[in-house]
Design a protein around this motif. Structure first.
Motif, short mmCIF file in Angstrom:
data_model
loop_
_atom_site.label_atom_id
_atom_site.label_comp_id
_atom_site.label_asym_id
_atom_site.label_seq_id
_atom_site.Cartn_x
_atom_site.Cartn_y
_atom_site.Cartn_z
N SER A 1 12.05 -4.47 10.09
CA SER A 1 11.88 -3.46 11.14
C SER A 1 10.44 -3.40 11.64
CB SER A 1 12.29 -2.09 10.61
OG SER A 1 11.30 -1.56 9.73
N GLY A 2 9.53 -3.96 10.86
CA GLY A 2 8.12 -3.98 11.26
C GLY A 2 7.26 -2.94 10.58
N GLU A 3 7.86 -2.06 9.74
CA GLU A 3 7.05 -1.05 9.07
C GLU A 3 7.68 -0.63 7.75
OE1 GLU A 3 4.64 3.05 10.18
OE2 GLU A 3 6.52 2.62 11.22
N ILE A 4 6.90 -0.74 6.68
CA ILE A 4 7.28 -0.21 5.38
C ILE A 4 6.40 1.00 5.14
CG2 ILE A 4 7.24 -0.62 2.88
CD1 ILE A 4 7.81 -3.57 3.48
N THR A 5 7.01 2.13 4.82
CA THR A 5 6.25 3.38 4.75
C THR A 5 6.24 3.97 3.35
OG1 THR A 5 8.22 4.60 5.47
CG2 THR A 5 6.65 3.93 7.18
N HIS A 6 6.13 3.12 2.35
CA HIS A 6 6.07 3.60 0.97
C HIS A 6 5.40 2.56 0.09
CE1 HIS A 6 9.34 0.80 -0.11
NE2 HIS A 6 9.90 1.17 1.04
N ALA A 7 4.97 3.00 -1.09
CA ALA A 7 4.39 2.08 -2.07
C ALA A 7 5.49 1.17 -2.61
CB ALA A 7 3.76 2.88 -3.21
N LEU A 8 5.08 0.04 -3.17
CA LEU A 8 6.01 -0.93 -3.74
C LEU A 8 5.89 -0.95 -5.25
CD1 LEU A 8 5.38 -3.83 -1.19
CD2 LEU A 8 7.17 -2.07 -1.10
N ARG A 9 7.00 -1.05 -5.92
CA ARG A 9 7.03 -1.09 -7.38
C ARG A 9 6.55 -2.46 -7.87
NH1 ARG A 9 10.45 -3.24 -11.27
NH2 ARG A 9 10.83 -1.98 -13.14
N PHE A 10 5.66 -2.47 -8.90
CA PHE A 10 5.25 -3.75 -9.45
C PHE A 10 4.97 -3.63 -10.93
CE2 PHE A 10 1.05 -2.16 -9.70
CZ PHE A 10 0.17 -3.12 -10.19
N THR A 11 4.84 -4.79 -11.59
CA THR A 11 4.65 -4.83 -13.03
C THR A 11 3.40 -5.63 -13.41
OG1 THR A 11 6.02 -6.83 -13.28
CG2 THR A 11 7.14 -4.70 -13.46
N LEU A 12 2.87 -5.29 -14.59
CA LEU A 12 1.79 -6.02 -15.25
C LEU A 12 2.16 -6.11 -16.73
CD1 LEU A 12 -1.38 -4.37 -13.62
CD2 LEU A 12 -0.67 -6.76 -13.36
N PRO A 13 1.58 -7.06 -17.47
CA PRO A 13 2.00 -7.26 -18.86
C PRO A 13 1.73 -6.10 -19.81
CG PRO A 13 0.93 -9.23 -18.02
CD PRO A 13 0.70 -8.15 -17.01
N SER A 14 0.60 -5.42 -19.67
CA SER A 14 0.22 -4.40 -20.66
C SER A 14 -0.18 -3.10 -19.98
CB SER A 14 -0.94 -4.89 -21.53
OG SER A 14 -0.56 -6.04 -22.26
N ALA A 15 0.18 -1.99 -20.62
CA ALA A 15 -0.13 -0.66 -20.09
C ALA A 15 -0.96 0.13 -21.09
CB ALA A 15 1.14 0.11 -19.76
N ARG A 16 -1.79 1.01 -20.58
CA ARG A 16 -2.53 1.94 -21.42
C ARG A 16 -1.61 3.06 -21.88
NH1 ARG A 16 -7.78 5.39 -19.23
NH2 ARG A 16 -8.48 6.21 -21.24
N ALA A 17 -1.90 3.67 -22.99
CA ALA A 17 -1.13 4.82 -23.47
C ALA A 17 -1.57 6.04 -22.65
CB ALA A 17 -1.36 5.05 -24.95
N ALA A 18 -1.22 6.02 -21.38
CA ALA A 18 -1.64 7.07 -20.44
C ALA A 18 -0.81 6.95 -19.17
CB ALA A 18 -3.13 6.91 -20.12
N PHE A 19 -0.89 7.99 -18.33
CA PHE A 19 -0.21 7.92 -17.04
C PHE A 19 -0.93 8.78 -16.02
CE2 PHE A 19 1.96 11.39 -19.31
CZ PHE A 19 1.94 12.41 -18.37
N VAL A 20 -0.67 8.46 -14.76
CA VAL A 20 -1.17 9.21 -13.61
C VAL A 20 0.04 9.70 -12.83
CG1 VAL A 20 -2.56 9.15 -11.51
CG2 VAL A 20 -3.25 7.78 -13.50
#
Length: 347
Positions: free
Chosen positions: A230-249
């Protein structure tokens, strides 16, 4: 691959947070904070993506809010250097494979429900899950399945269901159909289950997981071909990385594995934004739309998995888009971490 911490570790986090909690009332926002809120609402998505006739959360929801004018996080360079740099953006979706990616099931307002049971392959998050019954159809598409083999034996096996009319979202992790002796589907079984009202910004309870390790909904971050075309995406995209901190935002609600305390590891819910100077002219059509979205709305860190994998649903029309990303790869070093809120730590 979902590598969420054990339930006991999560309960320890919750108890520790409760011990440190103060008064529940929040201070009134300052004038500058109020102006910032108004600016953010003004920069929220003008046309929010719709699925099954339902707007995918309000326009001022974090998923639908632009971050191209947000300041960079203090440890952005260190976080990028540790896991993102050296890894190309990979669109984790298919063209010929039927359900490569995460399919979305849409049912009618009056669609029937099935009982929901918990516990699959030693993983049981019922204490952090929403209970059944669920409107998930008997023949729902499961991540990793196909028409010939609708019941995959491994993987995350996410199942996403949107109910028209009520605009309720149900997401399952490690979902399996439960059949009776005659082979008829009589229920669903999952390791974790979560519900959302797509018309509300309400978050899951603090420290609760979801079908995604971060306690986030999956649906709002998925790449959809028609939307990209359509020419426009109006939201963030979900993605992954191998390791996460024991924390969240926020809007994430769940921590990475206990013991991962390094501040150079990303916290769930962190937003990664493509460098504003990254050239977009080499891309065209739906591919350019995706690149622009990664600058404006960025990527939301939602789960542990392969580095820089961006999730979507399968569609044969993705072929030319994938060709462009292969011809002009985007390295993770071209991203920066954006400061979007306070980091909640768990130990």
């Amino acid at each position: 691959m979902d590598l969420r911490p054990a339930l006991t570790a999560t309960l320890v986090c919750a108890l520790a947070a409760a011990a440190l909690a103060g008064a529940t009332a929040e201070a009134a926002p300052t004038r500058s904070a109020a102006k910032a809120d108004q600016r953010d609402q003004g920069r929220a998505a003008a046309g929010v993506h719709r699925v099954g006739g339902c707007q995918v959360f309000p326009a001022d929801n974090p998923w639908n809010t632009r971050i191209d004018d947000k300041p960079m996080a203090k440890r952005s360079k260190a976080i990028i250097r540790k896991q993102a740099a050296g890894h190309k953006i990979h669109l984790d979706l298919g063209t010929t494979e039927e359900y490569y990616g995460i399919p979305v099931n849409v049912v009618s307002k009056n669609h029937g429900t099935l009982p929901l049971k918990f516990g699959v392959e030693g993983e049981d998050y019922r204490r952090e899950s929403d209970r059944g019954p669920v409107p998930t159809p008997k023949k729902a598409h499961i991540e990793g399945g196909s028409r010939a083999h609708p019941d995959p034996s491994g993987g995350d096996r996410h199942v996403i269901t949107v109910r028209r009319g009520t605009c309720k979202l149900v997401e399952l992790y490690k979902a399996k159909r439960v059949r009776n002796s005659a082979g008829k589907v009589v229920a669903w079984r999952a390791s974790a289950a979560a519900r959302w009202d797509l018309g509300s910004n309400k978050l899951r309870p603090k420290f609760w997981t979801s079908a995604d390790a971060a306690g986030l909904p999956i649906l709002p971050g998925l790449l959809d071909y028609d939307e990209a075309a359509s020419g426009e995406i109006t939201h963030a995209l979900r993605f992954t990385l191998p390791s996460a901190r024991a924390a969240f935002v926020s809007p994430a609600r769940h921590c990475g594995p206990s013991g991962n305390t390094s501040p150079t590891l990303p916290s769930y819910g962190m937003r990664f934004r493509l460098d504003a100077n990254f050239p977009v002219k080499r891309y065209h059509g739906a591919a350019r739309t995706i690149v622009v979205a990664m600058k404006r709305y960025g990527l939301m860190y939602a789960d542990q998995g392969s580095a820089m994998y961006v999730t979507g649903s399968a569609d044969p029309r993705w072929a030319k888009v994938l060709d462009q990303f292969n011809a002009h790869p985007i390295d993770g070093s071209r991203f920066e971490v954006v400061k979007t809120g306070k980091i909640t730590r768990c130990r």
